[in-house]
Each structure stands twice: as structure tokens, then as C-alpha cells.
Scaffold this motif. Structure first.
Motif, PDB file in Angstrom:
ATOM      1  N   LEU A   1      -2.384  -2.165   8.114  1.00  0.00           N
ATOM      2  CA  LEU A   1      -2.933  -1.954   6.697  1.00  0.00           C
ATOM      3  C   LEU A   1      -2.003  -3.283   5.898  1.00  0.00           C
ATOM      4  CD1 LEU A   1      -5.835  -1.983   5.186  1.00  0.00           C
ATOM      5  CD2 LEU A   1      -4.671   0.017   4.108  1.00  0.00           C
TER       6      LEU A   1
ATOM      7  N   ASP B   1      -1.290   2.903   7.492  1.00  0.00           N
ATOM      8  CA  ASP B   1      -1.519   2.164   6.057  1.00  0.00           C
ATOM      9  C   ASP B   1      -0.097   0.816   6.319  1.00  0.00           C
ATOM     10  OD1 ASP B   1      -2.871   3.305   4.595  1.00  0.00           O
ATOM     11  OD2 ASP B   1      -1.259   5.046   4.108  1.00  0.00           O
TER      12      ASP B   1
ATOM     13  N   VAL C   1       1.019  -1.121   0.332  1.00  0.00           N
ATOM     14  CA  VAL C   1      -0.090  -0.283  -0.123  1.00  0.00           C
ATOM     15  C   VAL C   1       0.686   1.566   0.042  1.00  0.00           C
ATOM     16  CG1 VAL C   1      -1.846  -1.092   0.944  1.00  0.00           C
ATOM     17  CG2 VAL C   1      -0.356  -0.011   2.299  1.00  0.00           C
TER      18      VAL C   1
ATOM     19  N   ILE D   1       1.618   4.815   1.427  1.00  0.00           N
ATOM     20  CA  ILE D   1       1.522   5.655   3.020  1.00  0.00           C
ATOM     21  C   ILE D   1       1.549   6.190   2.875  1.00  0.00           C
ATOM     22  CG2 ILE D   1       3.476   5.892   5.408  1.00  0.00           C
ATOM     23  CD1 ILE D   1       4.922   3.533   4.406  1.00  0.00           C
ATOM     24  N   ASP D   2      -0.072   6.877   3.538  1.00  0.00           N
ATOM     25  CA  ASP D   2      -0.392   8.127   3.993  1.00  0.00           C
ATOM     26  C   ASP D   2      -1.062   8.344   5.433  1.00  0.00           C
ATOM     27  OD1 ASP D   2      -1.457   9.078   1.076  1.00  0.00           O
ATOM     28  OD2 ASP D   2      -2.685   7.372   1.226  1.00  0.00           O
TER      29      ASP D   2
END
Length: 508
Positions: A103, A100, A93, A95-96
Motif C-alpha cells: 500500500l 500495508d 503508513v 504497519i498492521d
């Protein structure tokens, strides 16, 4: 073996070139990776690893027709692999925020559990590896990202002007590129690794038209130019404007050059063409996933079997091919692969006999040997696959002129124009941009339309000699592989190589 012409001797190294982005701090990255691994620390998980990567790339291209195209790309994310009850799961994913990280970990674990439910799924037994930790950073003299846009664009303009000076040149293209990466890795075996990489490169290409033909010349390599793991000092050392002037004039010379003949001949193949020859007929052929049949659906397998080590004569005694990511300055240089295996110098072919394969931990375990560290990925969004590293033909001895004297009568060829190879890396044909007739050891007239072909063992067993280390050149190349397709970036190099009884003129 050294990095040869890839990088000039270092002046003062610019350590600040790696101080950019959100992942420059190794300790902060280690904390993030530990959080990922903690999220998959559950019963049934025998192994997990995480790769935290930030990458930024700038690419500029300009042509006579379309003007400047400049692109800057940036990405940051995490990729996680989990081995649950001997079944792999992977997830990635961007990364924000910190959530995350977990996740990605939970998705990878869920995917592994789903794979475990498939009764006939492939099961992986991954032998343990000792924990290895460390840090690696590219030596950079001039940060390519500190070079002003006006400087880059002015250089492109000068390259185009020089390349397109002859009126017969109808197409000219110039390009510059730079990439920087923070690549952090950790696994449940205790490894924690941090690598900070910078690349720089350039290219020029022209097409000239006249006399009923079109001819192409390029520099420093026809295959996307050349890129080294180095700073802007590498681009400056290429002398692109001077070389652009040369290839423009040579493209025009080719318009009236005689057509290369057909038949059988003795040939010296230059470093740029040898780099692609190594890539297509050696690098890919020795990838263990191809040998085991894993890559068949996308880009073929290999004519080499898993029992070839120590028995199969691949080439002549003059053929020594090595994988060595520890050589600095190439696109295939690193300290750890994307499974955490330390980089090392490994003979792939010694005096013509296969000694090793390019491998990952998984594929190597299937034939009962340790991985040589060739698991690589195109960033956090992809699971690692087997890619070539820095794979090169070891130099022999003597100058190119001495090799031409040994040749006697034949041809000197270089710079790829076309290529084709079958799905088993066995039958091939290549065309080159230039060929020079050699008579009594002296290089003479220029020829156009040169091509050659054969089978991989036939070719390599016909290698009689390789020029010395002073003639060695290295090239950085991209390579596409896998489903979904990802790009690997690697290095190949060679000195001019003498091949006897080569079939030529095979493309007509």
C-alpha cells in the motif's frame, strides 16, 4: 576525536537490549523491504528506497507542583520514496499487516506520477551510488527499558528533593528519557542496511525567587538536559542527585549576584553554551538545503552561498568544525543516514575556511558534489531532510585553567538561558544562566544576567583558542525542521573556547 564524556568505558555489552519488538530480526526486515521495492519496479522508476522503522520511547517528568507524568509511546511503519521520470513521490503508513507494505509503495508511486504531470515541477537528477550494506547497533551496558518503574521514579524523587532543598527554590523539574529503534533501509541500487539504536538521558531544572529577581539553573544542559546514545549507565554516570543539589544552591546564589556589565569583553564560553552556538550559527548555516533556499519558508536560509567552499573565511585559524557520525555515543551517531549514505568524518571548516556543507544526495547533486550523509528523518512518517549529524568544534590544547591564564581578565560563561538568531543565521544574541568574573586568570565572583551578541563571521573570527580534548563535552540536542515539522536528534560538542572582543550585555 572520541565520544569524550558521553559514555563511560564499556563493561560487558548487553546484546539482549536490542532483542525487542517486531523488527529485531534483520532477515525478516530485509524480506519486507524487498517486497516494497518489488512493488515499484515499473518502467519510469529510476530510483526508490524504503525505510522500515519501529520505535519505542519512555519519558518521565516530575515537578514540585504536578507530580509524575510518565508516557510510553510505540510506533511501527514504513516510508517509501520513488523517483519517477525525475519527480519524487513519498508515502508512509503504519504497519498492521503485510498488505500495508505494498500500500505504501503504490501510494508513493502514484504521488510521483502525479508530480510528474506538473509541467514546471522540480526535476531531480540523482547520481547513482554504489550499493552499501551493513549492520550497526548501539553498545549498551544496562538496558534502560529493563530498569524498573520504581527505580526510575525513586531517582526522579531524589533529584527533586535535592534540587528544591533551598526555600528560595519555587520550581523544580526532573526528567528521564529512553528511546530504542530498529531502523532498516533498502534501495533499488542494492543497499540493505540495519541499525538498532538506544538512547538514554536525564535533566534537572530549578527556578529560585528572591531579591526582586528570578534565576534559573539546569543540568546537564539547559536545552532539554542531555541524551546520549547509550544505556542506563549514562544516566548513572551523570550523578543527577549530586548535581541537582548544586544547581539548587547556585540558583539561590544568583539571586544576590551582581548584574553582568555591558560593553566589550574577552570571554571563555563553556561547552554547553558552545554546543548551542555551534548548532544555531554553524550547523544550520551549513545545511545545504538552506543555502540553496529550500528551507526559506519555515526557518530561513543562510548567509553562506553555494560557492563558499574553499573561499569563505568563516572563522579564525583556531576554528576547525567537523561532522562525524562515526563517533560513538552521541545522539548524532549512526552508520548510515536515511538515504543509505555511509557515515564518515568530514571537515566542514578547517582553520576557519569552509570546506564542506551538510548535504543530502539531492542537494549535493545540485552543486556537483557527493553527499556527506546528512539526510535524516524523525521516523517512517517523514521524508528525509538535511539535519546536522554529530557536529563539533575540534579541541585545541591545554586545560581550562591554562585557557583562563591566557584570557587574563574577562568572563567564563556557560549554560544557555535565552537565544535569538535571524533568518539567515547571521545576527544573533544569547544569554547564559551563569557567568564568572576572571581576574588575572583566576575565576572569581558569580554574575547574573550575562548576554552576548554579534554576527556569525564576527564571532567565529574572534575565536583565539580552544581548550584540549580532556575538556571536551558532547551534548545531544533536538532540532525542529521541515514542513510538516519533524524532529531531528543530533550531537554537538566543544571544549571551553576563548573569544576576544565580544559584545556583552546586549539584551538590555
Amino acid at each position: 576525536m572520541t565520544s569524550a564524556d558521553t559514555v563511560a568505558p564499556l563493561a560487558a555489552v548487553d546484546a539482549a537490549a536490542h532483542a525487542w519488538g517486531e523488527l529485531a530480526d534483520d532477515q525478516a526486515a530485509a524480506t519486507m523491504l524487498s517486497r516494497v521495492l518489488a512493488a515499484v519496479d515499473v518502467p519510469g522508476v529510476s530510483y526508490a528506497d524504503a525505510r522500515l522503522i519501529e520505535a519505542e520511547e519512555v519519558r518521565l517528568y516530575s515537578t514540585l507542583e504536578s507530580g509524575l507524568d510518565e508516557r510510553i509511546e510505540h510506533n511501527l511503519g514504513v516510508g517509501v520514496r520513488v523517483l519517477f521520470n525525475s519527480s519524487w513521490g513519498f508515502a508512509s503508513v503504519p504497519i498492521d499487516d503485510a498488505d500495508d507494505l505494498t500500500l505504501a509503495a503504490h501510494r508513493a508511486l502514484a504521488n510521483a506520477r502525479n508530480a510528474d504531470r506538473v509541467s514546471d515541477a522540480y526535476r531531480t537528477e540523482l547520481p547513482p551510488m554504489p550499493a552499501v550494506s551493513g549492520r550497526y547497533a548501539t553498545d549498551v551496558v544496562l538496558d534502560p527499558f529493563a530498569v524498573s518503574a520504581s527505580t526510575r521514579q525513586a531517582l526522579l524523587g531524589d533529584i527533586l528533593s535535592a534540587a528544591s532543598a533551598p526555600v528560595e527554590v519555587v520550581m523544580a523539574q526532573a526528567g528521564l528519557n529512553a528511546k530504542r529503534q530498529h531502523r532498516h533501509f533498502a534501495n533499488t541500487e542494492g543497499s540493505m542496511q540495519h541499525q538498532h539504536l538506544i538512547e538514554s538521558g536525564a535533566m534537572a531544572l530549578v527556578n529560585a525567587v528572591g531579591n526582586g529577581t528570578m534565576q534559573r539553573r539546569s543540568f546537564p544542559n539547559s536545552f532539554h538536559g542531555n541524551t546520549a546514545q547509550a544505556g542506563w549507565e549514562y544516566v548513572e554516570g551523570l550523578r543527577m542527585v549530586e548535581e541537582a543539589d548544586r544547581i539548587g544552591r547556585e540558583a539561590v546564589e544568583l539571586l544576590t549576584a551582581p548584574l553582568a556589565p555591558q560593553g566589550t569583553a574577552d570571554v571563555i564560553i563553556g561547552p554547553a553554551q558552545m554546543a548551542l552556538q555551534i548548532h544555531e550559527s554553524t550547523g544550520h548555516a551549513l545545511e545545504l538545503d538552506r543555502i540553496l533556499g529550500d528551507e526559506a519558508n519555515y526557518a530561513g536560509t543562510s548567509f553562506i552561498g553555494p560557492d563558499a567552499v574553499g573561499t569563505l573565511r568563516y572563522g579564525s585559524e583556531a576554528v576547525n568544525i567537523t561532522s562525524d557520525p562515526t563517533v560513538p555515543g552521541t545522539r548524532g551517531s549512526f552508520a548510515f543516514d536515511d538515504e543509505g549514505v555511509p557515515a564518515s568524518r568530514q571537515p566542514l571548516i578547517s582553520e576557519g575556511i569552509i570546506r564542506n556543507f551538510l548535504s543530502t544526495r539531492d542537494s549535493a547533486a545540485r552543486i556537483g558534489v557527493p553527499s556527506i550523509g546528512a539526510a535524516r528523518s524523525d521516523g517512517w512518517g517523514y521524508t528525509p531532510v538535511c539535519f546536522a549529524t554529530n557536529v563539533f568544534l575540534e579541541p585545541g590544547s591545554g586545560s581550562t585553567e591554562e585557557l583562563q591564564e591566557r584570557l587574563g581578565n574577562g568572563y567564563y560563561i556557560d549554560d544557555n538561558r535565552s537565544w535569538s538568531i535571524d533568518e539567515r543565521r547571521h545576527n544573533f544574541q544569547f544569554g547564559t544562566e551563569v557567568a564568572y568574573e576572571v581576574k588575572d586568570g583566576v575565576r572569581g565572583r558569580l554574575l547574573r544576567g550575562f548576554s552576548y551578541g554579534g554576527t556569525t563571521p564576527e564571532f567565529w573570527q574572534s575565536v583565539e583558542a580552544v581548550a584540549g580534548p580532556e575538556e571536551f563535552k558532547a551534548f545531544g540536542m533536538p532540532c525542529g525542521k521541515g514542513e510538516p515539522k519533524q524532529w531531528g536528534f543530533l550531537g554537538h560538542g566543544a571544549s571551553p573556547t576563548l573569544v576576544r572582543n565580544l559584545r556583552i550585555g546586549v539584551d538590555r
